[in-house]
Write a protein that holds these residues in place. Structure first.
Motif, PDB file in Angstrom:
ATOM      1  N   SER A 112       3.823  13.952  -3.165  1.00 26.48           N
ATOM      2  CA  SER A 112       4.871  13.454  -2.273  1.00 26.48           C
ATOM      3  C   SER A 112       4.456  12.086  -1.750  1.00 26.48           C
ATOM      4  O   SER A 112       3.347  11.933  -1.224  1.00 26.48           O
ATOM      5  CB  SER A 112       5.069  14.404  -1.091  1.00 26.48           C
ATOM      6  OG  SER A 112       5.477  15.673  -1.531  1.00 26.48           O
ATOM      7  N   ASP A 113       5.343  11.110  -1.868  1.00 25.50           N
ATOM      8  CA  ASP A 113       5.080   9.764  -1.367  1.00 25.50           C
ATOM      9  C   ASP A 113       5.402   9.738   0.126  1.00 25.50           C
ATOM     10  O   ASP A 113       6.548   9.862   0.531  1.00 25.50           O
ATOM     11  CB  ASP A 113       5.939   8.756  -2.129  1.00 25.50           C
ATOM     12  CG  ASP A 113       5.629   7.313  -1.773  1.00 25.50           C
ATOM     13  OD1 ASP A 113       4.917   7.064  -0.780  1.00 25.50           O
ATOM     14  OD2 ASP A 113       6.116   6.428  -2.495  1.00 25.50           O
TER      15      ASP A 113
ATOM     16  N   THR B  55       0.830  -1.202   0.000  1.00 21.57           N
ATOM     17  CA  THR B  55       0.000   0.000   0.000  1.00 21.57           C
ATOM     18  C   THR B  55       0.867   1.255   0.000  1.00 21.57           C
ATOM     19  O   THR B  55       1.885   1.322   0.673  1.00 21.57           O
ATOM     20  CB  THR B  55      -0.938  -0.012   1.228  1.00 21.57           C
ATOM     21  OG1 THR B  55      -1.741  -1.194   1.166  1.00 21.57           O
ATOM     22  CG2 THR B  55      -1.835   1.214   1.259  1.00 21.57           C
ATOM     23  N   ARG B  56       0.431   2.263  -0.774  1.00 20.95           N
ATOM     24  CA  ARG B  56       1.151   3.535  -0.887  1.00 20.95           C
ATOM     25  C   ARG B  56       0.214   4.677  -0.484  1.00 20.95           C
ATOM     26  O   ARG B  56      -0.983   4.638  -0.767  1.00 20.95           O
ATOM     27  CB  ARG B  56       1.629   3.805  -2.321  1.00 20.95           C
ATOM     28  CG  ARG B  56       2.239   2.648  -3.061  1.00 20.95           C
ATOM     29  CD  ARG B  56       3.630   2.285  -2.779  1.00 20.95           C
ATOM     30  NE  ARG B  56       4.589   3.356  -2.740  1.00 20.95           N
ATOM     31  CZ  ARG B  56       5.777   3.224  -2.163  1.00 20.95           C
ATOM     32  NH1 ARG B  56       6.121   2.089  -1.601  1.00 20.95           N
ATOM     33  NH2 ARG B  56       6.630   4.205  -2.145  1.00 20.95           N
ATOM     34  N   TYR B  57       0.792   5.715   0.151  1.00 20.13           N
ATOM     35  CA  TYR B  57       0.074   6.931   0.535  1.00 20.13           C
ATOM     36  C   TYR B  57       0.792   8.121  -0.066  1.00 20.13           C
ATOM     37  O   TYR B  57       1.973   8.330   0.207  1.00 20.13           O
ATOM     38  CB  TYR B  57       0.019   7.086   2.056  1.00 20.13           C
ATOM     39  CG  TYR B  57      -0.953   6.133   2.705  1.00 20.13           C
ATOM     40  CD1 TYR B  57      -2.258   6.521   2.983  1.00 20.13           C
ATOM     41  CD2 TYR B  57      -0.563   4.838   3.025  1.00 20.13           C
ATOM     42  CE1 TYR B  57      -3.154   5.645   3.562  1.00 20.13           C
ATOM     43  CE2 TYR B  57      -1.464   3.952   3.604  1.00 20.13           C
ATOM     44  CZ  TYR B  57      -2.753   4.365   3.867  1.00 20.13           C
ATOM     45  OH  TYR B  57      -3.641   3.499   4.441  1.00 20.13           O
ATOM     46  N   TYR B  58       0.083   8.902  -0.887  1.00 19.91           N
ATOM     47  CA  TYR B  58       0.649  10.104  -1.496  1.00 19.91           C
ATOM     48  C   TYR B  58      -0.101  11.327  -0.986  1.00 19.91           C
ATOM     49  O   TYR B  58      -1.316  11.284  -0.770  1.00 19.91           O
ATOM     50  CB  TYR B  58       0.487  10.097  -3.023  1.00 19.91           C
ATOM     51  CG  TYR B  58       1.343   9.120  -3.793  1.00 19.91           C
ATOM     52  CD1 TYR B  58       2.163   8.182  -3.181  1.00 19.91           C
ATOM     53  CD2 TYR B  58       1.305   9.126  -5.184  1.00 19.91           C
ATOM     54  CE1 TYR B  58       2.928   7.304  -3.922  1.00 19.91           C
ATOM     55  CE2 TYR B  58       2.069   8.257  -5.930  1.00 19.91           C
ATOM     56  CZ  TYR B  58       2.876   7.333  -5.295  1.00 19.91           C
ATOM     57  OH  TYR B  58       3.620   6.461  -6.041  1.00 19.91           O
ATOM     58  N   TRP B  59       0.629  12.426  -0.839  1.00 15.70           N
ATOM     59  CA  TRP B  59       0.035  13.745  -0.658  1.00 15.70           C
ATOM     60  C   TRP B  59       0.162  14.444  -2.001  1.00 15.70           C
ATOM     61  O   TRP B  59       1.275  14.579  -2.539  1.00 15.70           O
ATOM     62  CB  TRP B  59       0.761  14.550   0.412  1.00 15.70           C
ATOM     63  CG  TRP B  59       0.317  15.974   0.415  1.00 15.70           C
ATOM     64  CD1 TRP B  59       0.981  17.057  -0.082  1.00 15.70           C
ATOM     65  CD2 TRP B  59      -0.939  16.469   0.893  1.00 15.70           C
ATOM     66  NE1 TRP B  59       0.230  18.188   0.077  1.00 15.70           N
ATOM     67  CE2 TRP B  59      -0.963  17.843   0.676  1.00 15.70           C
ATOM     68  CE3 TRP B  59      -2.050  15.869   1.493  1.00 15.70           C
ATOM     69  CZ2 TRP B  59      -2.048  18.642   1.030  1.00 15.70           C
ATOM     70  CZ3 TRP B  59      -3.125  16.660   1.845  1.00 15.70           C
ATOM     71  CH2 TRP B  59      -3.104  18.023   1.614  1.00 15.70           C
TER      72      TRP B  59
ATOM     73  N   LEU C 151      -0.241  12.922 -10.132  1.00 14.88           N
ATOM     74  CA  LEU C 151       0.194  11.990  -9.086  1.00 14.88           C
ATOM     75  C   LEU C 151       1.701  12.062  -8.891  1.00 14.88           C
ATOM     76  O   LEU C 151       2.193  12.069  -7.764  1.00 14.88           O
ATOM     77  CB  LEU C 151      -0.234  10.560  -9.425  1.00 14.88           C
ATOM     78  CG  LEU C 151      -1.742  10.312  -9.465  1.00 14.88           C
ATOM     79  CD1 LEU C 151      -2.036   8.915  -9.998  1.00 14.88           C
ATOM     80  CD2 LEU C 151      -2.375  10.523  -8.103  1.00 14.88           C
ATOM     81  N   ASN C 152       2.452  12.129  -9.999  1.00 18.51           N
ATOM     82  CA  ASN C 152       3.913  12.204  -9.915  1.00 18.51           C
ATOM     83  C   ASN C 152       4.387  13.492  -9.253  1.00 18.51           C
ATOM     84  O   ASN C 152       5.477  13.532  -8.687  1.00 18.51           O
ATOM     85  CB  ASN C 152       4.539  12.084 -11.305  1.00 18.51           C
ATOM     86  CG  ASN C 152       4.402  10.688 -11.885  1.00 18.51           C
ATOM     87  OD1 ASN C 152       4.069   9.731 -11.183  1.00 18.51           O
ATOM     88  ND2 ASN C 152       4.635  10.561 -13.179  1.00 18.51           N
TER      89      ASN C 152
ATOM     90  N   GLY D 199      -0.812  -0.797  -4.378  1.00 20.02           N
ATOM     91  CA  GLY D 199       0.388  -0.193  -4.949  1.00 20.02           C
ATOM     92  C   GLY D 199       0.060   0.738  -6.099  1.00 20.02           C
ATOM     93  O   GLY D 199      -1.028   0.690  -6.680  1.00 20.02           O
ATOM     94  N   ASP D 200       1.013   1.594  -6.434  1.00 22.99           N
ATOM     95  CA  ASP D 200       0.863   2.552  -7.535  1.00 22.99           C
ATOM     96  C   ASP D 200       1.219   1.848  -8.837  1.00 22.99           C
ATOM     97  O   ASP D 200       2.336   1.952  -9.343  1.00 22.99           O
ATOM     98  CB  ASP D 200       1.754   3.770  -7.294  1.00 22.99           C
ATOM     99  CG  ASP D 200       1.603   4.836  -8.377  1.00 22.99           C
ATOM    100  OD1 ASP D 200       0.838   4.610  -9.338  1.00 22.99           O
ATOM    101  OD2 ASP D 200       2.250   5.885  -8.256  1.00 22.99           O
TER     102      ASP D 200
ATOM    103  N   THR E  38       4.706   7.171   2.165  1.00 27.67           N
ATOM    104  CA  THR E  38       4.685   5.776   2.597  1.00 27.67           C
ATOM    105  C   THR E  38       5.791   5.386   3.572  1.00 27.67           C
ATOM    106  O   THR E  38       5.519   4.791   4.611  1.00 27.67           O
ATOM    107  CB  THR E  38       4.726   4.841   1.370  1.00 27.67           C
ATOM    108  OG1 THR E  38       3.667   5.215   0.469  1.00 27.67           O
ATOM    109  CG2 THR E  38       4.565   3.398   1.767  1.00 27.67           C
TER     110      THR E  38
END
Length: 159
Positions: free
Chosen positions: A41-42, A18-22, A37-38, A113-114, A44
């Motif tokens: 900020s990741d 699992t990934r968490y992005y701001w 998305l890129n 996942g991304d 995770t």
């Protein structure tokens, strides 16, 4: 006759998956672009705990005189109080500068996942607080509290 079983799942655990992005800006949050998305900020690798980031529907009673049974209908949709707890740095170079109180943007969660073609959830949020842990035995953390400001876009295909 036997009911058809659902497709067997490929089970996983969140750590390492699992990934968490701001993401500060998304033009259409119901369908973010890869470049949006890129540009985020990741978070995770600094996440120690997550709470909330779920929606619920209230249920409203709909009684009538034709029956003693009280049926229900779906009511308003609400979001749980949500937060992400992250580690603090001894240099003060950490999430505090990225997410100060009143910062608006998006928490994007990639449960599997991304990866293009899988699903993600996009939560429009505003930072409401940054309480720090005062535990003297465990690693120092900060809990970023969020108000969910619009209905989340759930199960969106990752571009």
């Amino acid at each position: 006759m036997v009911a058809t079983p659902i497709t067997a799942t490929s089970r996983y655990i969140p750590p390492g998956t699992t990934r968490y992005y701001w993401v500060p800006t998304i033009a259409t949050y119901t369908s973010p672009t890869r470049s949006e998305l890129n540009a985020g900020s990741d978070l995770t690798a600094e996440v120690s705990a997550v709470n909330g980031f779920a929606t619920n529907s209230d249920q409203q009673d709909t009684p009538d005189l034709g029956s003693r049974f009280t049926s229900k209908i779906p009511g308003r949709i609400t979001a749980d109080d949500s937060s992400i707890t992250l580690y603090l740095s001894s240099t003060s170079s950490d999430v505090r500068t990225l997410l100060p109180r009143d910062t608006a943007g998006y928490v994007v969660i990639f449960p599997e996942g991304d990866t293009t073609g899988l699903k993600m959830d996009v939560f429009p949020v505003k930072v409401t607080g940054q309480p720090k842990s005062r535990d003297i035995e465990n690693p120092s953390t900060i809990t970023i509290q969020f108000a969910v400001t619009k209905i989340p876009a759930e199960n969106v295909t990752v571009p």
